[in-house]
Design a protein around this motif. Sequence first.
Motif: not given
Length: 218
Positions: A189-218
């Motif tokens: 569940d946490y992995r999926e939530q992190a992935y989707y939040k990262g995608v949304n952050e990326y789409r919102s041009d919040d690249f650093s936050s998206a990168k942080a989310q993706f880094a956590c889930i490998g």
Amino acid sequence: ISIFNNKQSALEKVDTLEFEKAVAIFYRIPFGDKLFPEESEYVSAAKMVVDNSFSDAESAFIALGNYRNAATAAKEARYQAGMQFLSENDFENASTAFYKIPNYRDAVEQWQYARYMRASNLISNGDIDTAFPILTTLAAEGYSDAKTLIVDTCIQTAKDLESQGSYGAAYQALLPAEDYGDIYTLLTDYREQAYYKGVNEYRSDDFSSAKAQFACIG
């Protein structure tokens, strides 16, 4: 005759680790310390235990060498010191006391319990980094309560991070519990939530936050 009977009875009480009774009997003997100096040292060491001077008692018994049951009495002094530390919630010193008498009574179980309680206190005070190596060592020794505490602590930490929207960090916080409990569903569940939040952050041009989310889930 009663003097010698009292002396012998007192010594036997020390032999059987009934220190308080030994002291009461021996000190009924007038000038007992003068009449029976060696025996008096044995009983005096017992009195130190009664007076909660455990370290001094242990040293005194050890100094008596092979005299009667002094070697076992020394271990009992250390054991009672450990129990006293436990009653005072001084788990670190309790752990040290029991560690030094591994083959005496239930010292191993008390040693494990003292370490577990120390880790539990550390967690309560927010020091998870110090607590977890203690708990993982206990878990490797088969101490089931340590495994439970690891899982419970990881789950709570993950929930705290989830409430902040830090799903990737929540995933990472849960990983240390993977070997100690059934947390597969939560991890997924946490992995999926992190992935989707990262995608949304990326789409919102919040690249650093998206990168942080993706880094956590490998």
